[in-house]
Design an enzyme around this catalytic site. Structure first.
Site, PDB file in Angstrom:
ATOM      1  N   HIS A  32       0.811  -1.226   0.000  1.00 11.79           N
ATOM      2  CA  HIS A  32       0.000   0.000   0.000  1.00 11.79           C
ATOM      3  C   HIS A  32       0.843   1.274   0.000  1.00 11.79           C
ATOM      4  O   HIS A  32       0.298   2.375  -0.112  1.00 11.79           O
ATOM      5  CB  HIS A  32      -0.965   0.004   1.195  1.00 11.79           C
ATOM      6  N   ASP A  64      -0.772  -7.580   1.894  1.00 14.25           N
ATOM      7  CA  ASP A  64      -0.165  -6.241   1.838  1.00 14.25           C
ATOM      8  C   ASP A  64       1.345  -6.357   2.015  1.00 14.25           C
ATOM      9  O   ASP A  64       1.902  -6.070   3.073  1.00 14.25           O
ATOM     10  CB  ASP A  64      -0.784  -5.357   2.920  1.00 14.25           C
ATOM     11  N   GLY A  71       3.490   6.588   8.570  1.00 13.19           N
ATOM     12  CA  GLY A  71       4.912   6.708   8.302  1.00 13.19           C
ATOM     13  C   GLY A  71       5.682   5.481   8.727  1.00 13.19           C
ATOM     14  O   GLY A  71       6.792   5.247   8.275  1.00 13.19           O
ATOM     15  N   SER A  73       4.299   2.583   8.175  1.00 13.36           N
ATOM     16  CA  SER A  73       3.839   1.583   7.216  1.00 13.36           C
ATOM     17  C   SER A  73       5.009   0.975   6.459  1.00 13.36           C
ATOM     18  O   SER A  73       5.956   1.666   6.078  1.00 13.36           O
ATOM     19  CB  SER A  73       2.884   2.222   6.209  1.00 13.36           C
ATOM     20  N   GLY A  74       4.926  -0.346   6.253  1.00 20.17           N
ATOM     21  CA  GLY A  74       5.971  -1.036   5.512  1.00 20.17           C
ATOM     22  C   GLY A  74       7.171  -1.423   6.337  1.00 20.17           C
ATOM     23  O   GLY A  74       7.992  -2.233   5.911  1.00 20.17           O
TER      24      GLY A  74
END
Length: 267
Positions: free
Chosen positions: A73, A119, A212, A214-215
């Protein structure tokens, strides 16, 4: 088949992976704190040019000299992306840091934006990064491995320090105990949104990932002291960063080891 086997071993068992030169200081602070400089040397800053200049948009994990693991995402096909490795502060110039363009971005083919299913994404870098005291890969877990309820893992990133707050300048770390699937999938927790291919962590009303992060990785330590990336930050509560019974939800990396090896072998 032999080529695939060799690549599988290379990615899943990188020599010296998960052992930082500067070990993290693992306090029991649950609300987040500044990390020891370069103690999470696989942490990358994923940056886009969406604002006309490079800016941090997500985290990620270096898993080899050419590959970064992050969330699907995080990407928009309209923009270009690069990663910076060896960073502690996003504001200060740091000797030894490296900025490398993304040559390929490969999101899981079954990624669902609506339900945040699958994801996960891999970035192939345009050139290999050089390993050093401040740039090292993290280990991958064994295929299908599940974490025990209450396992002490750490989320790291430059995410927002509070709901609607500013992004952190200094890399943050926060203790996030794992919440098992049986608990996380209860109706008053994440219910059906939490699948068995996800890991939940936190949800005590004190600590959780924010925008921020994320991932970025859910870092979990093995008995031998090495670290594995067991999760990729996927989503949290829209009500804020620190919501009771709404833990941060991570894509469970152990469920995607075969997919990771396949992507690397084919690219």
């Amino acid at each position: 088949m032999r080529q695939l086997l060799v690549l599988t071993l290379t990615i899943a068992s990188v020599c010296g992976c998960g052992v930082p030169t500067f070990p993290p200081l693992l306090s029991r602070v649950v609300a987040g704190e500044d990390a020891r400089p370069h103690s999470w040397p696989w942490q990358v800053s994923l940056q886009s040019d969406s604002s006309g200049r490079w800016r941090h948009v997500c985290g990620g994990s270096l898993i080899s000299s050419e590959w970064v693991l992050t969330a699907a995402h995080c990407f928009n096909e309209r923009y270009s992306y690069r990663v910076e490795v060896g960073r502690h502060s996003l504001k200060e110039h740091e000797e030894g840091s490296q900025a490398v363009a993304a040559a390929k971005i490969i999101a899981h083919e079954a990624y669902s934006v609506l339900l945040s299913r699958n994801d996960i994404a891999l970035i192939k870098l345009s050139s290999p990064v050089s390993f050093s005291d401040t740039v090292e890969p993290i280990c991958l877990p064994g295929s299908g491995l599940s974490l025990a309820h209450g396992a002490a893992c750490y989320v790291t990133g430059w995410g927002r320090l509070s709901t609607q707050g500013a992004l952190a300048d200094i890399l943050q770390q926060a203790l996030l105990p794992v919440v098992d699937h049986q608990t996380c999938s209860q109706p008053d927790w994440w219910s059906v949104l939490a699948t068995d291919k996800m890991v939940c962590a936190g949800g005590d009303g004190v600590a959780a990932g924010c925008n921020g992060d994320s991932g970025g990785p859910l870092n979990c330590q093995n008995p031998d002291g090495s670290w594995e990336v067991h999760g990729v930050v996927s989503f949290g509560s829209g009500q804020g960063c620190n919501v009771f019974q709404k833990p941060t939800v991570f894509t469970q990396v152990s469920s995607y080891i075969d997919w990771i090896n396949k992507v690397v072998a084919n690219n």
